[in-house]
Design a protein around this motif. Structure first.
Motif, PDB file in Angstrom:
ATOM      1  N   ALA A  90       0.670  -0.690  -0.161  1.00 21.02           N
ATOM      2  CA  ALA A  90       0.226  -0.075  -0.143  1.00 21.02           C
ATOM      3  C   ALA A  90       1.235   1.869   0.677  1.00 21.02           C
ATOM      4  O   ALA A  90       0.570   2.141  -0.346  1.00 21.02           O
ATOM      5  N   ARG A  91       1.646   1.393   0.838  1.00 15.35           N
ATOM      6  CA  ARG A  91       3.201   2.607   0.992  1.00 15.35           C
ATOM      7  C   ARG A  91       3.147   2.783  -1.029  1.00 15.35           C
ATOM      8  O   ARG A  91       3.498   3.751  -1.021  1.00 15.35           O
ATOM      9  N   LEU A  92       3.099   1.665  -1.517  1.00 17.62           N
ATOM     10  CA  LEU A  92       3.964   2.476  -2.890  1.00 17.62           C
ATOM     11  C   LEU A  92       2.665   1.967  -4.106  1.00 17.62           C
ATOM     12  O   LEU A  92       3.170   2.029  -5.091  1.00 17.62           O
ATOM     13  N   ALA A  93       1.752   1.892  -3.511  1.00 19.09           N
ATOM     14  CA  ALA A  93       0.388   1.371  -4.559  1.00 19.09           C
ATOM     15  C   ALA A  93       0.280   0.862  -5.447  1.00 19.09           C
ATOM     16  O   ALA A  93       0.193   0.962  -6.569  1.00 19.09           O
ATOM     17  N   MET A  94       0.800   0.054  -5.053  1.00 17.53           N
ATOM     18  CA  MET A  94       0.681  -1.795  -5.292  1.00 17.53           C
ATOM     19  C   MET A  94      -0.013  -2.626  -4.976  1.00 17.53           C
ATOM     20  O   MET A  94      -0.617  -2.663  -4.088  1.00 17.53           O
ATOM     21  N   SER A  95      -0.834  -3.435  -5.661  1.00 15.84           N
ATOM     22  CA  SER A  95      -0.924  -4.746  -5.740  1.00 15.84           C
ATOM     23  C   SER A  95      -0.145  -5.570  -4.596  1.00 15.84           C
ATOM     24  O   SER A  95       1.194  -5.403  -5.199  1.00 15.84           O
TER      25      SER A  95
END
Length: 335
Positions: free
Chosen positions: A251-256
């Protein structure tokens, strides 16, 4: 505690095996360990020590990978075997194997009759070529791991270890890890006290256990090319005391979660969980070496939250308990 008696430790002969292009630092590092061990044995009026000879395929000067040469006073000879043979590594070991097949041939013939045979860095290729590492664990420099695995699939390559002992066979990672291996030999032959005195002379930080990693999370972070991933690794190391889950990190890198795990593995060579475990292990190891905090405090500061989790992590990484690690490697341990 000295473990020898005044009459039970003879002078050990050591053949340091070199060849054109050998790594000078590896050879000199091992020689100095044995030389300082002799000094401290004499100072304590203890018997034994090391008689080191430079050995190559022929007598005479042998050029290293630097401007320095060593003079071989003895040629490889399977009839006059030493108590300990140490084969030094080089940068182009696969070429040397082709150009100087006599070294691997000597290993194959002599190995069963040598009390101790050690190979530094890529020197283990000579042992593998001789077939004596088949079915055994071995260490080498991280850059040679893939080549060793591909060329000798029967060898169990420990890609992370500083050095590995398999009975009378010892192998190490690159360059300064040869000093760690030589110190371990001194401890095995004489005592931990003598080995620690040598380490102090060399201004080496005591001694690293063989299973300690060639890598660190800080090095992995420096080598990461993905900017966001590099920043995240820094953030992880600053927040080890809190729960670090895959959903939180992704979530911190806005990735799945799936993409995050894939990219993290690609960038660091380790899964997020492995990276976090290693980071916590390194923090715990430094705290144990400082010998200030209790085991419970060490566990808390490393983000492990219990002595049991700390114990399991050390067993996984080194095969010893945190208490044993502190006893052996604390910088403030009373000798």
């Amino acid at each position: 505690m000295i473990k020898q008696s005044p009459t039970d430790t003879p002078l050990r002969t050591v053949d340091l095996i070199v060849y054109p292009g050998f790594k000078a630092l590896e050879a000199i590092g091992a020689m100095k360990v044995f030389d300082y061990a002799n000094t401290h044995l004499r100072l304590r009026q203890l018997p034994g020590g090391y008689d080191v000879r430079i050995v190559s395929t022929a007598v005479g000067p042998v050029e290293s990978d630097t401007l320095m040469s060593l003079h071989a006073s003895k040629a490889l000879d399977s009839t006059r075997l030493p108590d300990l043979a140490v084969i030094v590594g080089c940068h182009n070991v696969e070429e040397v194997l082709q150009e100087l097949p006599a070294i691997a041939a000597w290993v194959a013939e002599a190995a069963p009759r040598i009390p101790t045979l050690a190979a530094l860095c890529t020197g283990c290729f000579f042992l593998a070529e001789a077939g004596i590492l088949d079915g055994k664990s071995a260490a080498t420099h991280w850059s040679a791991v893939d080549s060793l695995r591909q060329r000798y699939p029967q060898v169990n390559v420990n890609a992370d270890a500083i050095f590995v002992r398999e009975g009378n066979l010892w192998t190490s990672a690159g360059v300064t890890a040869g000093i760690d291996l030589a110190l371990a030999l001194v401890e095995d032959h004489f005592s931990r006290d003598i080995a620690l005195e040598v380490a102090r002379d060399l201004v080496v930080y005591l001694k690293r256990p063989g299973g300690q990693s060639q890598f660190s999370v800080h090095l992995a972070s420096q080598m990461t090319t993905h900017p966001g991933m590099r920043q995240l690794q820094g953030w992880i190391m600053e927040h080890l005391a809190q729960p670090l889950t895959i959903p939180l990190l992704a979530a911190r890198l806005a990735m799945s979660e799936r993409n995050f795990t894939r990219v993290f593995q690609r960038e660091t060579g380790a899964s997020p969980t492995e990276f976090i475990d290693t980071a916590r292990f390194e923090v715990a190891r430094r705290l144990l070496e400082d010998n200030v905090s209790s085991l419970k405090q060490v566990a808390a500061q490393a983000g492990l939250h219990s002595e049991e989790r700390l114990r399991r992590l050390f067993h996984k990484k080194l095969g010893i308990t945190p208490r044993d690690y502190r006893e052996r490697f604390s910088s403030t341990r009373r000798e």
